[in-house]
Design a protein around this motif. Structure first.
Motif, PDB file in Angstrom:
ATOM      1  N   UNK A 299       0.849  -1.196   0.000  1.00 48.38           N
ATOM      2  CA  UNK A 299       0.000   0.000   0.000  1.00 48.38           C
ATOM      3  C   UNK A 299       0.885   1.247   0.000  1.00 48.38           C
ATOM      4  N   UNK A 300       0.509   2.232  -0.804  1.00 51.59           N
ATOM      5  CA  UNK A 300       1.264   3.479  -0.897  1.00 51.59           C
ATOM      6  C   UNK A 300       0.352   4.664  -0.572  1.00 51.59           C
ATOM      7  N   UNK A 301       0.898   5.616   0.171  1.00 44.13           N
ATOM      8  CA  UNK A 301       0.217   6.880   0.455  1.00 44.13           C
ATOM      9  C   UNK A 301       0.974   7.965  -0.316  1.00 44.13           C
ATOM     10  N   UNK A 302       0.354   8.534  -1.348  1.00 42.72           N
ATOM     11  CA  UNK A 302       1.075   9.488  -2.199  1.00 42.72           C
ATOM     12  C   UNK A 302       1.441  10.772  -1.457  1.00 42.72           C
ATOM     13  N   UNK A 303       0.702  11.123  -0.429  1.00 43.91           N
ATOM     14  CA  UNK A 303       1.094  12.294   0.360  1.00 43.91           C
ATOM     15  C   UNK A 303       2.391  12.006   1.114  1.00 43.91           C
ATOM     16  N   UNK A 304       2.492  10.821   1.709  1.00 49.54           N
ATOM     17  CA  UNK A 304       3.727  10.447   2.401  1.00 49.54           C
ATOM     18  C   UNK A 304       4.888  10.362   1.409  1.00 49.54           C
ATOM     19  N   UNK A 410       8.917   3.503   0.314  1.00 50.60           N
ATOM     20  CA  UNK A 410       7.815   4.274   0.893  1.00 50.60           C
ATOM     21  C   UNK A 410       6.550   3.437   1.090  1.00 50.60           C
ATOM     22  N   UNK A 411       6.617   2.161   0.768  1.00 49.59           N
ATOM     23  CA  UNK A 411       5.427   1.308   0.849  1.00 49.59           C
ATOM     24  C   UNK A 411       5.026   1.054   2.293  1.00 49.59           C
ATOM     25  N   UNK A 412       3.719   0.913   2.512  1.00 47.56           N
ATOM     26  CA  UNK A 412       3.140   0.548   3.814  1.00 47.56           C
ATOM     27  C   UNK A 412       3.458   1.561   4.908  1.00 47.56           C
ATOM     28  N   UNK A 413       3.619   2.818   4.510  1.00 51.68           N
ATOM     29  CA  UNK A 413       3.824   3.910   5.465  1.00 51.68           C
ATOM     30  C   UNK A 413       2.785   4.981   5.170  1.00 51.68           C
ATOM     31  N   UNK A 414       2.056   5.384   6.206  1.00 56.39           N
ATOM     32  CA  UNK A 414       0.922   6.285   6.047  1.00 56.39           C
ATOM     33  C   UNK A 414       1.223   7.613   6.734  1.00 56.39           C
ATOM     34  N   UNK A 415       0.977   8.704   6.031  1.00 58.27           N
ATOM     35  CA  UNK A 415       1.190  10.026   6.600  1.00 58.27           C
ATOM     36  C   UNK A 415       0.255  10.241   7.792  1.00 58.27           C
ATOM     37  N   UNK A 416       0.815  10.735   8.904  1.00 58.17           N
ATOM     38  CA  UNK A 416       0.015  11.084  10.083  1.00 58.17           C
ATOM     39  C   UNK A 416       0.181  12.585  10.301  1.00 58.17           C
ATOM     40  N   UNK A 417      -0.753  13.391   9.824  1.00 59.52           N
ATOM     41  CA  UNK A 417      -0.573  14.845   9.911  1.00 59.52           C
ATOM     42  C   UNK A 417      -0.618  15.355  11.350  1.00 59.52           C
ATOM     43  N   UNK A 418       0.193  16.363  11.603  1.00 58.52           N
ATOM     44  CA  UNK A 418       0.211  17.076  12.888  1.00 58.52           C
ATOM     45  C   UNK A 418       0.214  16.099  14.074  1.00 58.52           C
ATOM     46  N   UNK A 419       1.334  15.400  14.237  1.00 55.43           N
ATOM     47  CA  UNK A 419       1.413  14.380  15.284  1.00 55.43           C
ATOM     48  C   UNK A 419       2.840  14.251  15.792  1.00 55.43           C
TER      49      UNK A 419
END
Length: 540
Positions: A299-304, A410-419
Motif C-alpha cells: 500500500x502506498x500513500x502518495x502524500x507520504x 515508501x510502501x506501507x507507510x501512512x502520513x500522520x498529519x500534525x502528530x
C-alpha cells in the motif's frame, strides 16, 4: 460507465472484477459524511500512533463513506502508457430485519460536498449497500430464525396489507397458480414479507425473481419436498444477505487479488473501509495496523511519498519546487507540468469518452480524485527513478513493475498529519518523530499562574504549536519547527514571567520507578543497620 449506483452495481460487477484481475495497481479515494465529531478528538502534536488512533476511532464511530472512487491502472509496456478504468460508487447502508445502521452527518462536511456538486439524490435513493462481516453474520442468523419461526416476524401496516392480499388470492382458489406481489422493493420489506408468507401459508412457496416476490401454490407433498431440499430457506436467506452486502463483495475481491493499493492522505479512508466492509475497528492500534497490512500487503500513500521525496531531495531545487505542496490537487497540478525527466508514461481512459477523460476539473469527486492519486503515483515514481540514476546511466522507459519497485521504500507507510510520529508503519514499529523536542514552560514568581490558554496566546506569534498542561505550575509545548522552538527559547529568558526549557521525558515505567525507590529505601535501611552494629561493637 463511471457512476455506479444500486441500479447498475450487479451488472457492472463482473467487468470490474475482470479489470482488477489484470491491473498493475489500484487507486482509491473516499468522501465522508464527517471528519470531527467532537473538539476533544482534535489532532495535536502530542499524539503518538495509539493516541491518534483512539481519537480517530471515537470521532469516526458513526461517520461513513458516501462515495468511493476506484481507478484501475493497467500498465502497457510496449507503449510506455497506462490505461485506466474509473468507477465512482455511491454508497449507503440499507436496513434489513433489525440491522438499521446509524449514519451521522457533520454539517460542514455536507456543505463541503455540496460546494463540489455532490449528488445527494444518488446517494440517498440509489446508494449501493454494504455490510461488514459481523453485520452480515448477524443478519444471516436473524433471517434464518425468522424463516424457521423461532423469531417473530413484525410487519408494518403496509406489509400486513400485502400479506392479507396473498391470503385473499389463496381464498379465491389459487391451486397451481402464481401471484406476484407488486410494490415491495427494498430488502427489509421483502425479507419480512417472505418470512411471513413462508410461516403463514403451508400451501405456498414464495421466492424472489428479478427483484420481485413471486408466490406459487404447491401441494403438501411438494411443499415437504421443497422444505427438505432447502431447510430453513437457506438459499433465500443467502440471496437476501448477498443483496445487502453489495459493495462488500467487491471489497473482498480487492483483498483476495492482493493488488498494490495507492491512496492519498488515507488514515480515515483505511479506517472507514475497514469498519464498513471488513469488521469492527479493533481497540488495539497495533492490531489495526497488522490487519490492514494483511488486507493490503502493498500500500502506498502518495502524500507520504511526496513529503519524503521532498525531504530526501531537498537540495534539488526542481524537486523541491514540484513537491512544495502536497495536497492532492496541487500535487497533481505540479506533477502534470513539464517534468524534468524523460519517458513520462502517458495515460488513456477506458472508455475514452468518459466524463473524467475531459479537461474539466472535478476535485473531491471520489472517482476523479482516485485518478489524480494514481497519476501522481506514476509520475513520482518516474521522477524518483530518473533523479536517482547516475548522470552517465542510459535513460529508458520504466516498466509498470519498475514503477512499483522504485517507490518500494515508501510502501506501507501512512502520513500522520500534525502528530508526534513521522508516519504510521503498517508492517512494523512506527518511526521516531522528526519533530523538535517538547518544551517545558513554567512561571517565575508566586503570582504567575501558568495555563494552556495563557501560554498559547503568548507564544502564538512564534509559529504553529500545541499546548497541554503538565501540572498546576507548568505546561508542555510542542512545536512544528526548530525555528519556532529556538525563537521561544531565546525569547523566554530569565527576565520574563514565563521561562522555557527542553523537556526531558521520563523514560522509566512506574513499575521501574517503584523498584528503584524500593531499592533505595532497602539500601538506606541496610546501611543504617550496619552503622548501628559497628557503633555498638566499638562502644562495647
Amino acid at each position: 460507465m463511471v457512476d455506479v449506483t444500486n441500479k447498475t452495481f450487479e451488472a457492472v460487477l463482473p467487468q470490474i472484477i475482470s479489470e482488477v484481475r489484470a491491473a498493475t495497481f489500484l487507486a482509491l479515494d473516499a468522501e465522508f459524511t464527517g471528519l470531527l465529531a467532537n473538539a476533544a478528538y482534535k489532532a495535536d502534536l502530542f499524539d503518538d500512533g495509539p493516541r491518534r488512533y483512539r481519537k480517530l476511532c471515537a470521532s469516526m464511530h458513526h461517520f461513513s463513506i458516501t462515495q468511493l472512487g476506484l481507478a484501475v491502472f493497467t500498465g502497457e509496456v510496449d507503449s510506455n502508457s497506462y490505461s485506466v478504468s474509473t468507477y465512482n460508487f455511491y454508497l449507503r447502508p440499507h436496513s434489513c430485519a433489525s440491522s438499521d445502521p446509524i449514519i451521522a452527518c457533520q454539517t460542514s462536511s455536507l456543505e463541503f460536498l455540496q460546494r463540489f456538486n455532490f449528488d445527494f439524490n444518488k446517494w440517498i435513493y440509489e446508494g449501493v449497500p454494504y455490510m461488514n462481516s459481523e453485520e452480515e453474520e448477524n443478519l444471516q442468523t436473524e433471517l434464518s430464525a425468522l424463516f424457521k419461526g423461532t423469531k417473530p416476524v413484525l410487519l408494518s401496516f403496509e406489509l400486513t396489507d400485502h400479506l392479507r392480499g396473498v391470503g385473499e388470492w389463496v381464498a379465491m382458489g389459487c391451486e397451481g397458480g402464481t401471484h406476484t406481489v407488486a410494490g415491495v422493493l427494498d430488502t427489509h420489506s421483502q425479507a419480512m414479507l417472505l418470512a411471513a408468507i413462508h410461516n403463514t401459508f403451508a400451501g405456498l412457496w414464495a421466492t424472489l425473481q428479478d427483484g420481485q416476490i413471486v408466490v406459487r401454490s404447491v401441494s403438501s407433498d411438494e411443499r415437504e419436498r421443497l422444505d427438505a431440499e432447502d431447510p430453513g430457506r437457506t438459499q433465500l436467506v443467502s440471496a437476501l444477505v448477498e443483496r445487502n452486502t453489495g459493495f462488500t463483495r467487491l471489497f473482498r475481491h480487492l483483498v483476495e487479488l492482493r493488488k498494490p493499493i495507492v491512496l492519498h492522505n488515507c488514515i480515515l479512508d483505511l479506517m472507514l473501509m475497514y469498519k464498513q466492509f471488513h469488521k469492527r475497528l479493533p481497540s488495539s492500534y497495533s492490531t489495526f495496523k497488522s490487519e490492514v497490512h494483511a488486507l493490503f500487503p502493498l500500500l502506498y500513500d502518495t502524500k507520504f511519498v511526496a513529503e519524503e521525496m521532498r525531504s530526501k531531495y531537498r537540495d534539488d531545487a526542481i524537486v523541491s519546487k514540484i513537491l512544495h505542496k502536497t495536497s492532492l490537487g496541487e500535487l497533481h497540478t505540479a506533477l502534470r507540468g513539464d517534468l524534468p525527466v524523460l519517458y513520462v508514461p502517458r495515460l488513456h481512459h477506458r472508455p475514452p469518452d468518459n466524463k473524467y477523460s475531459q479537461e474539466s476539473v472535478m476535485l473531491h469527486e471520489a472517482g476523479y480524485d482516485a485518478i489524480l492519486t494514481g497519476t501522481c503515483f506514476v509520475r513520482m515514481a518516474q521522477l524518483c527513478a530518473m533523479i536517482s540514476l547516475p548522470v552517465t546511466a542510459p535513460h529508458r522507459p520504466l516498466s509498470p513493475r519498475e514503477h512499483l519497485f522504485t517507490l518500494k521504500e515508501y510502501a506501507n507507510k501512512i502520513q500522520v498529519p500534525r502528530s508526534a510520529v513521522s508516519c504510521m508503519v503498517l508492517s512494523g514499529e512506527d518511526r521516531p518523530s522528526k519533530r523538535p523536542p517538547w518544551l517545558l514552560v513554567e512561571g517565575q514568581g508566586r503570582g504567575v499562574r501558568v495555563t494552556p490558554g495563557l501560554v498559547s496566546a503568548t507564544l502564538a506569534k512564534y509559529g504553529r504549536l500545541d499546548v497541554q498542561p503538565l501540572n498546576n505550575k507548568s505546561v508542555l509545548v510542542a512545536t512544528t519547527s526548530w525555528n519556532c522552538l529556538t525563537n521561544i527559547l531565546s525569547s523566554l529568558s530569565s527576565e520574563t514571567s514565563l521561562q522555557a526549557k527542553i523537556y526531558s521525558r521520563p523514560r522509566l515505567s512506574p513499575l521501574m520507578h517503584t523498584f528503584i525507590l524500593s531499592g533505595a529505601v532497602l539500601s538506606t535501611g541496610l546501611g543504617a543497620w550496619l552503622v548501628y552494629k559497628s557503633f555498638k561493637k566499638s562502644s562495647s
